[in-house]
Design an enzyme around this catalytic site. Structure first.
Site, PDB file in Angstrom:
ATOM      1  N   HIS A 110     110.157  35.937 149.475  1.00 51.31           N
ATOM      2  CA  HIS A 110     109.986  37.130 150.304  1.00 51.31           C
ATOM      3  C   HIS A 110     108.521  37.524 150.470  1.00 51.31           C
ATOM      4  O   HIS A 110     108.184  38.300 151.364  1.00 51.31           O
ATOM      5  CB  HIS A 110     110.808  38.300 149.741  1.00 51.31           C
ATOM      6  N   ASP A 140     114.768  32.840 146.044  1.00 55.13           N
ATOM      7  CA  ASP A 140     113.555  33.626 146.284  1.00 55.13           C
ATOM      8  C   ASP A 140     112.334  32.956 145.663  1.00 55.13           C
ATOM      9  O   ASP A 140     111.459  33.613 145.086  1.00 55.13           O
ATOM     10  CB  ASP A 140     113.710  35.049 145.741  1.00 55.13           C
ATOM     11  N   GLY A 211     103.880  44.384 144.890  1.00 60.66           N
ATOM     12  CA  GLY A 211     102.638  43.633 144.696  1.00 60.66           C
ATOM     13  C   GLY A 211     102.700  42.737 143.479  1.00 60.66           C
ATOM     14  O   GLY A 211     101.983  41.739 143.388  1.00 60.66           O
ATOM     15  N   ASN A 212     103.558  43.083 142.501  1.00 60.48           N
ATOM     16  CA  ASN A 212     103.804  42.191 141.369  1.00 60.48           C
ATOM     17  C   ASN A 212     104.667  41.004 141.755  1.00 60.48           C
ATOM     18  O   ASN A 212     104.726  40.003 141.023  1.00 60.48           O
ATOM     19  CB  ASN A 212     104.516  42.938 140.238  1.00 60.48           C
ATOM     20  N   SER A 213     105.383  41.098 142.876  1.00 64.20           N
ATOM     21  CA  SER A 213     106.308  40.036 143.284  1.00 64.20           C
ATOM     22  C   SER A 213     105.606  38.688 143.316  1.00 64.20           C
ATOM     23  O   SER A 213     104.539  38.536 143.911  1.00 64.20           O
ATOM     24  CB  SER A 213     106.877  40.345 144.673  1.00 64.20           C
ATOM     25  N   LEU A 268     131.524  24.038 144.893  1.00 65.35           N
ATOM     26  CA  LEU A 268     132.898  23.876 144.449  1.00 65.35           C
ATOM     27  C   LEU A 268     133.880  24.144 145.583  1.00 65.35           C
ATOM     28  O   LEU A 268     134.897  23.467 145.707  1.00 65.35           O
ATOM     29  CB  LEU A 268     133.174  24.804 143.269  1.00 65.35           C
ATOM     30  N   GLY A 269     133.599  25.162 146.393  1.00 62.94           N
ATOM     31  CA  GLY A 269     134.456  25.453 147.538  1.00 62.94           C
ATOM     32  C   GLY A 269     135.585  26.415 147.250  1.00 62.94           C
ATOM     33  O   GLY A 269     136.723  26.194 147.669  1.00 62.94           O
ATOM     34  N   VAL A 270     135.262  27.500 146.496  1.00 62.05           N
ATOM     35  CA  VAL A 270     136.263  28.521 146.209  1.00 62.05           C
ATOM     36  C   VAL A 270     135.679  29.901 146.491  1.00 62.05           C
ATOM     37  O   VAL A 270     134.468  30.103 146.409  1.00 62.05           O
ATOM     38  CB  VAL A 270     136.749  28.470 144.742  1.00 62.05           C
ATOM     39  N   ILE A 272     135.915  33.566 144.845  1.00 57.93           N
ATOM     40  CA  ILE A 272     136.325  34.065 143.533  1.00 57.93           C
ATOM     41  C   ILE A 272     136.194  35.578 143.469  1.00 57.93           C
ATOM     42  O   ILE A 272     135.509  36.197 144.291  1.00 57.93           O
ATOM     43  CB  ILE A 272     135.495  33.428 142.396  1.00 57.93           C
TER      44      ILE A 272
END
Length: 467
Positions: A110, A140, A211-213, A268-270, A272
């Site tokens: 970001h 991210d 700014g810490n990001s 996996l294709g679920v 949940i």
């Protein structure tokens, strides 16, 4: 006399105690001296397409807080150099850190998202343009590259070794103040956040602000154990909850970005959901735990392995699944094509399935309006109707009945609403209205049973209890 001696002794202890406490606290000075050179400030330039003229004085005020007079602002707007400059919006957005001598830098996705130009300012005040090697929105994490010599490189640790209560330290550029240092402890590990499916975050109480990001999180050995990424705030500033991406996750992403330019994840294709107390009882579990399979996607690894709606996934590759949010990061770390062991609870019995993990595709959620036709009511207080073919095709629902009306009763208490499609009741697939009513008639009283529904295209299990 004894009283005076006692008072003097007590005074001495009170004076000494801050010194003793201070001696027990860690000294971060050497760590900061050694690590600070490897931390960088990152700013970006993004082109702005607008016909509005602006000047650098639009956002500034005088020494006493007064706004710059309009006449001066108009004057600067008319100057050609400012009419040209207005098309670029420079912003000091975040931090980063150097991970290799040849100029690779880690930061947040970001921080550099939608940037036309990325500038890196080093500790020695050099400013260099960076290339974006790759950026992954799901974790991210972004990988940058600069061309420079004599670069200070940070040591990387293992986030898997972090313990709750351990001291950690952050260096970054909050609000543009370069190389600000803050410290705290690890509050939790493998913390799941809403809409952040593939990152088991490190939660700390280190003061992190805008700014810490992208900046590093260090352990006491001066090793990077995380990338500071998010804060929980109601005011826009630090409130005691900050979250970092584990360095183990970040480096796996960085290696993939460096090698192929994108990140490949297991799938996996679920669909949940969480297991609450009532659902745990209905599935025969001793406590709420696991990830309840609300839907098995067509042509998915889960479908091929035999996973079914209503299965509760209790562990994945020997890692316990306590919360449903534990499962996606575990699956995502498995390379597509590799096999995984999945322990499930089905019909009150525990069993193990072998699943060949697939590659995570890009998918978009589907929503639709419901068209219904009425039928007779039943002992749940529900009026149900046959499932329209158009909804069956659109929501990929093979069978079920649609709720037309909800009256007072067990259905209303369970949270059913008009338009829900009931596909499974007490572990049995719902095929027709008559069969559904027979299943309702057979429901036990005083005990929770699972009901699977599809609501606006999204599958969901609810606990149903007859009084």
């Amino acid at each position: 006399m004894k009283s005076i001696k006692f008072s003097l002794g007590l005074l001495f202890v009170l004076m000494l105690s801050p010194l003793v406490n201070a001696a027990n606290l860690p000294d971060f000075t050497r760590l900061v001296e050694r690590a600070s050179p490897g931390v960088v400030n990152i700013s970006t330039v993004q082109k702005v397409d607008t016909d509005e003229r602006s000047s650098p004085f639009d956002q500034f005020h005088g020494p006493n807080g007064e706004q710059i007079p309009e006449i001066f602002r108009h004057f600067f707007r008319e100057m050609p150099q400012f009419r040209e400059r207005r098309r670029e919006a420079p912003q000091s957005l975040g931090s980063g850190f150097i991970i290799s001598e040849d100029g690779y830098i880690l930061t947040n996705h970001h921080v550099v998202k939608d940037a036309d130009q990325v500038m890196v300012r080093l500790n020695d005040r050099r400013e260099l343009e960076a290339d974006i090697i790759g950026s992954d929105e799901r974790t991210d994490v972004a990988l940058l590259k600069i061309e420079a010599d004599d670069l200070p490189v940070l040591d990387l640790g293992r986030s898997a070794d972090l313990k709750v209560g351990e001291w950690v330290l952050a260096i970054g550029s909050p609000f543009g103040f370069d190389h600000s240092v803050t410290a705290g402890i690890v509050s939790a590990t493998e913390r799941a956040l809403a809409n952040e499916t593939y990152v088991p975050f490190i939660q700390t109480d280190v003061a992190i602000n805008p700014g810490n990001s992208g900046g590093p999180l260090f352990n006491l050995d001066g090793e990077v154990v995380g990338i500071n990424s998010q804060i929980y705030t109601r005011s826009g500033g630090f409130m005691g909850l900050s979250f970092a991406i584990p360095i183990d996750v970040a480096m796996d992403v960085a290696e993939q970005l460096k090698g192929r330019g994108f990140v490949e994840r297991g799938w996996l294709g679920v669909v949940i959901q969480e297991v609450n107390r009532d659902l745990a009882e209905s599935f025969g579990l001793s406590k709420p735990a696991g990830a309840l399979v609300a839907k098995v996607l067509a042509d998915s690894p889960a479908r091929a392995s035999g996973l079914r709606e209503g299965d509760v996934i209790l562990s994945f590759n020997d890692h316990d699944v306590e919360l449903s949010s534990d499962l996606p990061p575990l699956v995502g770390r498995v390379k597509p094509g590799e096999s995984a062991e999945v322990d499930i609870m089905r019909d009150g019995r525990r069993q193990t399935l072998d699943v060949t993990i697939g590659r995570l595709p890009d998918e978009e959620a589907q929503e639709a309006d419901v068209q219904r036709q009425p039928a007779d009511s039943n002992r749940l207080g529900l009026t149900v109707a046959p499932l329209p073919q158009e909804l069956s095709d659109k929501w990929q629902v093979r069978s079920g009945v649609i709720v037309e009306q909800v009256r007072e009763g067990a259905g209303a208490r369970a949270g059913l609403v008009r338009g829900d499609v009931i596909t499974m009741l007490n572990g049995k697939q719902v095929e027709t209205i008559d069969q559904f009513n027979r299943l309702v008639d057979e429901l036990p009283e005083g005990r929770s049973v699972p009901m699977r529904i599809v609501r606006r295209g999204s599958p969901l299990f609810i606990a149903l209890k007859m009084k």
